[in-house]
Scaffold this active site. Structure first.
Site, PDB file in Angstrom:
ATOM      1  N   ASP A  71       0.862  -1.189   0.000  1.00 56.11           N
ATOM      2  CA  ASP A  71       0.000   0.000   0.000  1.00 56.11           C
ATOM      3  C   ASP A  71       0.896   1.235   0.000  1.00 56.11           C
ATOM      4  OD1 ASP A  71      -3.146   0.790   1.189  1.00 56.11           O
ATOM      5  OD2 ASP A  71      -1.569   2.299   1.144  1.00 56.11           O
ATOM      6  N   ASP A  95      -3.887   2.419  -5.117  1.00 53.40           N
ATOM      7  CA  ASP A  95      -2.554   2.414  -4.478  1.00 53.40           C
ATOM      8  C   ASP A  95      -2.215   1.122  -3.742  1.00 53.40           C
ATOM      9  OD1 ASP A  95      -3.888   2.677  -1.998  1.00 53.40           O
ATOM     10  OD2 ASP A  95      -2.291   3.971  -1.230  1.00 53.40           O
ATOM     11  N   GLU A  96      -2.951   0.040  -4.013  1.00 52.08           N
ATOM     12  CA  GLU A  96      -2.572  -1.189  -3.314  1.00 52.08           C
ATOM     13  C   GLU A  96      -2.818  -2.450  -4.140  1.00 52.08           C
ATOM     14  OE1 GLU A  96      -5.250  -1.802   0.279  1.00 52.08           O
ATOM     15  OE2 GLU A  96      -5.651   0.275  -0.282  1.00 52.08           O
TER      16      GLU A  96
HETATM   17  N1  DCP Z   1      -8.684   8.295  -1.248  1.00 48.04           N
HETATM   18  C1  DCP Z   1      -9.769   9.151  -1.449  1.00 48.04           C
HETATM   19  N2  DCP Z   1     -10.778   9.248  -0.533  1.00 48.04           N
HETATM   20  C2  DCP Z   1     -10.761   8.470   0.596  1.00 48.04           C
HETATM   21  C3  DCP Z   1      -9.695   7.569   0.801  1.00 48.04           C
HETATM   22  C4  DCP Z   1      -8.659   7.509  -0.143  1.00 48.04           C
HETATM   23  O1  DCP Z   1      -9.796   9.853  -2.466  1.00 48.04           O
HETATM   24  N3  DCP Z   1     -11.754   8.571   1.476  1.00 48.04           N
HETATM   25  C5  DCP Z   1      -7.595   8.248  -2.232  1.00 48.04           C
HETATM   26  C6  DCP Z   1      -6.474   9.168  -1.799  1.00 48.04           C
HETATM   27  C7  DCP Z   1      -5.409   8.269  -1.283  1.00 48.04           C
HETATM   28  C8  DCP Z   1      -5.615   7.001  -2.083  1.00 48.04           C
HETATM   29  O2  DCP Z   1      -7.026   6.947  -2.343  1.00 48.04           O
HETATM   30  O3  DCP Z   1      -4.098   8.808  -1.461  1.00 48.04           O
HETATM   31  C9  DCP Z   1      -5.173   5.751  -1.365  1.00 48.04           C
HETATM   32  O4  DCP Z   1      -5.928   5.545  -0.171  1.00 48.04           O
HETATM   33  P1  DCP Z   1      -5.294   5.000   1.142  1.00 48.04           P
HETATM   34  O5  DCP Z   1      -6.398   4.610   2.027  1.00 48.04           O
HETATM   35  O6  DCP Z   1      -4.264   3.979   0.846  1.00 48.04           O
HETATM   36  O7  DCP Z   1      -4.616   6.282   1.827  1.00 48.04           O
HETATM   37  P2  DCP Z   1      -3.227   6.973   1.553  1.00 48.04           P
HETATM   38  O8  DCP Z   1      -2.389   6.205   0.586  1.00 48.04           O
HETATM   39  O9  DCP Z   1      -3.463   8.392   1.199  1.00 48.04           O
HETATM   40  O10 DCP Z   1      -2.557   6.950   2.993  1.00 48.04           O
HETATM   41  P3  DCP Z   1      -1.876   5.743   3.774  1.00 48.04           P
HETATM   42  O11 DCP Z   1      -0.445   6.145   3.942  1.00 48.04           O
HETATM   43  O12 DCP Z   1      -2.590   5.660   5.068  1.00 48.04           O
HETATM   44  O13 DCP Z   1      -2.048   4.511   2.938  1.00 48.04           O
HETATM   45 MG    MG Z   2      -2.127   4.145   0.816  1.00 50.10          MG
HETATM   46 MG    MG Z   3      -4.743   2.118  -0.065  1.00 47.30          MG
END
Ligand code: DCP
Ligand code: MG
Ligand code: MG
Length: 364
Positions: free
Chosen positions: A9, A111-112
């Protein structure tokens, strides 16, 4: 032998890309906002970097609230298409590590992804950790972004492990450690359990994963139905046999293979490429589909992965076109680096059912 599955992720993905694009904002709180059609006022936070998280900002929070908490943060609008391009390149890198020539790969969000490396690691969790390090270095080296990796004997454990040490972490849960890993966890942390299930379990007096694991399966089946009830019992016990398999595989057909030895000799590379094309085209025929995109991947001797795609103006199902364009792309890739190639792959995508259309050749 236990399976070995990685879950990768990306860390604060959208915000990390924005930081990379403009390093001057790196030391500040960065908040990426999804503005609705009501304009800036109605938007929600898509994601934010860890500095912003320390201030209490998180995904899905109204942007207006975020701005009141931290007016001096950098607020940027979502650039979804751009992030998707970055994601596509990262997924190619991740896929190149998957067993079965990249077949045992499953992207689950932008992203995963899950990567099965049971064979790649020879069933050895220590080797799996080395591979995880290599993947992290590869993603960092190619895209200048960090990710967190969970390693486990199945998808559920790998998925939960990857969020254990964020950002930039690796969490390894061996088969023998699954029980301890799950023990005191609240049921809400079990991947696949949402608010509704959590509430229902709470009414039954079940708060932790171990309580759920000990619950009589009949009781769960009565409350949730056969499939879901059995799944809950299994998942809480750390058992998950679900395969790593691309959900969108129906939209792509591809193959990868290793060269006999690392080389950049055009005739050797092209002859393997031709074999792969024939194979891919056989599957295209078998499924009676046409394709609109063609992707060629090369993995260099230093494990660096490069991918190039072409999108056609309309879907086709012609072997000659696939051969021709794959060769063109491969020539470009060979031109772009002096390194030897280790593995190559070809993939077609944007598939459409060929509705009884015949190629010219079939009319005669
Ligand atoms: N995303 C979004 N709205 C949300 C959750 C996520 O648009 N409610 C988008 C933005 C994030 C991406 O999806 O960058 C990936 O989600 P993640 O849950 O993996 O969160 P992040 O990668 O941003 O943070 P982390 O470091 O916790 O994985
Ligand atoms: Mg993420
Ligand atoms: Mg994610």
């Amino acid at each position: 032998m236990s399976r070995i599955i990685l879950h990768v992720d990306m860390d604060y993905f959208y915000a990390a890309i924005e930081e990379r694009e403009d390093p001057s904002i790196k030391d500040r709180a960065v908040v990426v906002c999804m503005y609705s059609n009501r304009g800036e006022e109605g938007g929600a936070v898509s994601t934010c970097n860890y500095i912003a998280r320390e201030a209490g900002i998180h995904s899905a929070m109204p942007c207006r609230l975020a701005k009141s908490i931290k007016p001096d943060a950098v607020y940027l609008p979502v650039r979804k298409e751009f992030y998707t391009e970055v994601s596509d390149r990262i997924m190619e890198i991740l896929r190149s590590y998957a067993d079965g020539d990249g077949e045992l790969f499953e992207k689950i969000s932008i992203d995963e992804a899950f990567i099965e490396i049971t064979d790649g690691a020879g069933g050895d969790f220590d080797r799996a950790e080395e591979i995880a390090k290599r993947i992290k270095a590869d993603v960092k080296g190619t895209e200048d972004l960090t990710c967190s990796v969970g390693i486990g004997p199945n998808k559920i454990i790998a998925k939960m492990a990857s969020s254990r040490q964020k950002p930039d972490g690796i969490t390894l849960i061996r088969d023998s450690e699954v029980g301890d890993f799950l023990k005191e966890m609240p049921v809400s942390k079990l991947w696949g359990i949402g608010n509704v299930t959590e509430e229902k379990l709470s009414e039954m007096g079940i708060e932790t994963v171990s309580q759920l694991a000990e619950c009589d399966v009949q009781e769960l089946i009565e409350a949730f139905g056969k499939t879901r009830g059995t799944w809950l019992k299994m998942a809480a016990s750390g058992i998950d046999d679900s395969p790593v398999k691309e959900k969108t595989a129906s939209d792509q057909i591809g193959r990868m293979a290793s060269l006999i030895h690392d080389t950049r000799k055009r005739d050797l590379v092209m002859s393997l490429l031709d074999e792969l094309v024939v194979d891919v085209f056989g599957k295209v025929r078998g499924r009676n589909v046409s394709f609109r995109s063609i992707t060629v991947t090369v993995i260099h001797s230093n494990f660096r992965t490069i991918t190039r795609s072409r999108t056609l103006s309309h879907p086709v199902a012609e072997k000659e076109i696939l051969l021709d364009i794959s060769h063109q792309i491969m020539d470009e890739l060979l031109d772009s680096s002096t390194l030897n190639l280790r593995r190559i792959g070809v993939r077609v995508g944007s598939l459409q059912e060929s509705k009884g259309q015949k190629t010219l050749a079939e009319f005669f």
